[in-house]
Design a protein around this motif. Structure first.
Motif, PDB file in Angstrom:
ATOM      1  N   ALA A  58      10.377  15.573  34.378  1.00  0.00           N
ATOM      2  CA  ALA A  58       9.419  16.679  34.425  1.00  0.00           C
ATOM      3  C   ALA A  58       7.997  16.165  34.231  1.00  0.00           C
ATOM      4  N   ILE A  59       7.831  15.190  33.356  1.00  0.00           N
ATOM      5  CA  ILE A  59       6.509  14.599  33.113  1.00  0.00           C
ATOM      6  C   ILE A  59       6.049  13.854  34.374  1.00  0.00           C
ATOM      7  N   GLU A  60       6.950  13.053  34.945  1.00  0.00           N
ATOM      8  CA  GLU A  60       6.609  12.298  36.154  1.00  0.00           C
ATOM      9  C   GLU A  60       6.288  13.228  37.315  1.00  0.00           C
ATOM     10  N   ASN A  80       2.826  13.388  39.446  1.00  0.00           N
ATOM     11  CA  ASN A  80       2.855  13.285  40.912  1.00  0.00           C
ATOM     12  C   ASN A  80       2.185  14.492  41.573  1.00  0.00           C
ATOM     13  N   ALA A  81       2.412  15.682  41.019  1.00  0.00           N
ATOM     14  CA  ALA A  81       1.801  16.890  41.581  1.00  0.00           C
ATOM     15  C   ALA A  81       0.285  16.853  41.431  1.00  0.00           C
ATOM     16  N   LEU A  82      -0.187  16.461  40.257  1.00  0.00           N
ATOM     17  CA  LEU A  82      -1.636  16.369  40.041  1.00  0.00           C
ATOM     18  C   LEU A  82      -2.255  15.288  40.924  1.00  0.00           C
ATOM     19  N   VAL A  85      -4.589  10.753  39.912  1.00  0.00           N
ATOM     20  CA  VAL A  85      -4.606  10.567  38.461  1.00  0.00           C
ATOM     21  C   VAL A  85      -3.550   9.567  38.009  1.00  0.00           C
ATOM     22  N   SER A  86      -2.526   9.345  38.823  1.00  0.00           N
ATOM     23  CA  SER A  86      -1.461   8.417  38.429  1.00  0.00           C
ATOM     24  C   SER A  86      -1.955   6.982  38.335  1.00  0.00           C
ATOM     25  N   GLY A  87      -3.074   6.682  38.949  1.00  0.00           N
ATOM     26  CA  GLY A  87      -3.611   5.330  38.910  1.00  0.00           C
ATOM     27  C   GLY A  87      -4.519   5.057  37.723  1.00  0.00           C
ATOM     28  N   ALA A  88      -4.868   6.078  36.960  1.00  0.00           N
ATOM     29  CA  ALA A  88      -5.769   5.913  35.816  1.00  0.00           C
ATOM     30  C   ALA A  88      -5.039   5.183  34.683  1.00  0.00           C
ATOM     31  N   PRO A  89      -5.656   4.172  34.085  1.00  0.00           N
ATOM     32  CA  PRO A  89      -5.010   3.407  33.010  1.00  0.00           C
ATOM     33  C   PRO A  89      -4.554   4.275  31.833  1.00  0.00           C
ATOM     34  N   ALA A 105      -0.019   6.615  28.875  1.00  0.00           N
ATOM     35  CA  ALA A 105       0.634   7.799  28.312  1.00  0.00           C
ATOM     36  C   ALA A 105       1.987   8.029  28.963  1.00  0.00           C
ATOM     37  N   LEU A 106       2.039   7.849  30.275  1.00  0.00           N
ATOM     38  CA  LEU A 106       3.296   8.034  31.005  1.00  0.00           C
ATOM     39  C   LEU A 106       4.359   7.046  30.529  1.00  0.00           C
ATOM     40  N   ALA A 107       3.953   5.794  30.297  1.00  0.00           N
ATOM     41  CA  ALA A 107       4.898   4.792  29.789  1.00  0.00           C
ATOM     42  C   ALA A 107       5.419   5.196  28.409  1.00  0.00           C
ATOM     43  N   GLY A 108       4.541   5.728  27.576  1.00  0.00           N
ATOM     44  CA  GLY A 108       4.960   6.190  26.252  1.00  0.00           C
ATOM     45  C   GLY A 108       5.925   7.356  26.331  1.00  0.00           C
ATOM     46  N   PHE A 109       5.646   8.317  27.210  1.00  0.00           N
ATOM     47  CA  PHE A 109       6.543   9.461  27.363  1.00  0.00           C
ATOM     48  C   PHE A 109       7.905   9.025  27.913  1.00  0.00           C
TER      49      PHE A 109
END
Length: 157
Positions: free
Chosen positions: A25-27, A31-33, A45-49, A54-58
């Protein structure tokens, strides 16, 4: 506001992570944004460090441990054979034959399902299974497998 700032995306993902149990759901939200930003001609936004961190942490936080299945043992098969009783039904005989043959031949489900009557050859020592192809047969040359007769109650022959 649009375009979404990285910190706002991360805060949204934090909020989302509190109400979902899977990382998908997070991914999907990222992807939608990212898609919306690309459609508007902006950087995803997926390319922003900050978002990547944050995504790796989630992903770690919401990761589910792999549940390993208990392997089938000869004792389990013996219990299944004994549970069928002295006069099993045709359905029980078929189930026993499939289970015992898969165990004795170390067969994958895919190999077992593809077997046809013409692929099984009985002889004095046991039986021979002829496979047209399998997962490990890269050149699709086919293979044969001998299953020896053991005389035990768990013998598929």
């Amino acid at each position: 506001s649009f375009p979404a700032q990285d910190i706002h995306v991360v805060l949204y993902l934090q909020h989302l992570s509190e109400s979902v149990e899977s990382k998908s759901a997070i991914e999907e939200a990222v992807n939608a944004l990212s898609w919306l930003h690309q459609v508007a001609g902006l950087q995803p936004v997926s390319g922003a460090p900050l978002v990547q961190a944050a995504l790796a942490g989630f992903r770690r936080m919401l990761a589910q441990p792999k549940v390993r299945k208990e392997p089938v043992t000869a004792e389990m098969l013996k219990a299944i054979v004994e549970a069928a009783g002295p006069e099993p039904s045709l359905l029980e005989v078929r189930l026993l034959a499939v289970c015992l043959l898969a165990f004795a031949g170390f067969l994958r489900c895919e190999e077992l399902v593809k077997l046809e009557c013409a692929d099984v050859e009985f002889n004095i020592e046991g039986l021979v299974l002829h496979f047209k192809s399998s997962k490990t047969d890269q050149f699709r040359e086919g293979a044969s497998l001998v299953v020896a007769r053991t005389g035990l109650s768990t013998c598929p022959v």
